[in-house]
Design a protein around this motif. Sequence first.
Motif, PDB file in Angstrom:
ATOM      1  N   ALA A   1       0.810   3.165  -9.208  1.00  0.00           N
ATOM      2  CA  ALA A   1       0.268   4.028 -10.517  1.00  0.00           C
ATOM      3  C   ALA A   1       1.414   5.514 -10.878  1.00  0.00           C
ATOM      4  CB  ALA A   1      -0.943   5.187 -10.231  1.00  0.00           C
ATOM      5  N   ASP A   2       2.471   4.995 -10.050  1.00  0.00           N
ATOM      6  CA  ASP A   2       3.182   5.943 -11.107  1.00  0.00           C
ATOM      7  C   ASP A   2       4.625   5.105 -12.442  1.00  0.00           C
ATOM      8  OD1 ASP A   2       5.766   7.594 -11.370  1.00  0.00           O
ATOM      9  OD2 ASP A   2       6.169   7.362  -9.420  1.00  0.00           O
TER      10      ASP A   2
ATOM     11  N   ASP B   1       1.096  -0.907   0.023  1.00  0.00           N
ATOM     12  CA  ASP B   1      -0.164   0.097   0.579  1.00  0.00           C
ATOM     13  C   ASP B   1       0.661   1.534  -0.557  1.00  0.00           C
ATOM     14  OD1 ASP B   1      -2.496  -1.554   0.260  1.00  0.00           O
ATOM     15  OD2 ASP B   1      -2.438  -1.648   2.416  1.00  0.00           O
ATOM     16  N   GLN B   2       2.286   1.669   0.567  1.00  0.00           N
ATOM     17  CA  GLN B   2       2.934   2.151   0.927  1.00  0.00           C
ATOM     18  C   GLN B   2       3.391   2.545  -0.825  1.00  0.00           C
ATOM     19  OE1 GLN B   2       5.291   0.788   4.348  1.00  0.00           O
ATOM     20  NE2 GLN B   2       4.158   2.518   4.898  1.00  0.00           N
ATOM     21  N   MET B   3       3.552   2.006  -1.313  1.00  0.00           N
ATOM     22  CA  MET B   3       3.969   1.628  -2.957  1.00  0.00           C
ATOM     23  C   MET B   3       2.781   2.440  -3.457  1.00  0.00           C
ATOM     24  SD  MET B   3       6.936   0.603  -2.668  1.00  0.00           S
ATOM     25  CE  MET B   3       8.202   0.447  -4.188  1.00  0.00           C
ATOM     26  N   ASN B   4       3.678   3.107  -4.603  1.00  0.00           N
ATOM     27  CA  ASN B   4       2.952   4.023  -5.840  1.00  0.00           C
ATOM     28  C   ASN B   4       2.761   3.358  -6.997  1.00  0.00           C
ATOM     29  OD1 ASN B   4       1.055   5.942  -7.309  1.00  0.00           O
ATOM     30  ND2 ASN B   4       2.402   7.644  -6.430  1.00  0.00           N
TER      31      ASN B   4
END
Length: 141
Positions: A46-47, A41-44
Amino acid sequence: MHFAVNWLAIVVAAVASMGFGAIWYNVLGKQWLSAIGKTRDQMNGADWTPFAWGFAVQLVTAYFIALITPALFGTTDLWNGILAGVHMWAGFVLTFLILNHRYQGLPWRLTAIDGGYALAVLVIQGIVIGLFGGVAVPAAA
């Protein structure tokens, strides 16, 4: 001195190593996240920029394998491509991973995960570049 490389081999090597990375980090994703101290969850997700940077640096890495293989071994073939990848990994990549991870206090398992990935990528790229072979350079007049 002429620096000729096979650009098709470089692109194929970069694509192959990106594909390997997707498999590697999908298989070891939980262990990798644990080692860096983050959750999914801490990883983005969508980037897309890490993937763009990843492909760019894979192209650079493949270029240098293509460039140094004949310089180190006299010819570009399968075995010499593998050797170039292993030498680059042992001499530069692994040493800097260990150095940086020790100063950053990161766990050895992260060094193993990232170091194993880097070794496999450099060997895969060396294989691809070796299979494509070198570029014929016209003799100097």
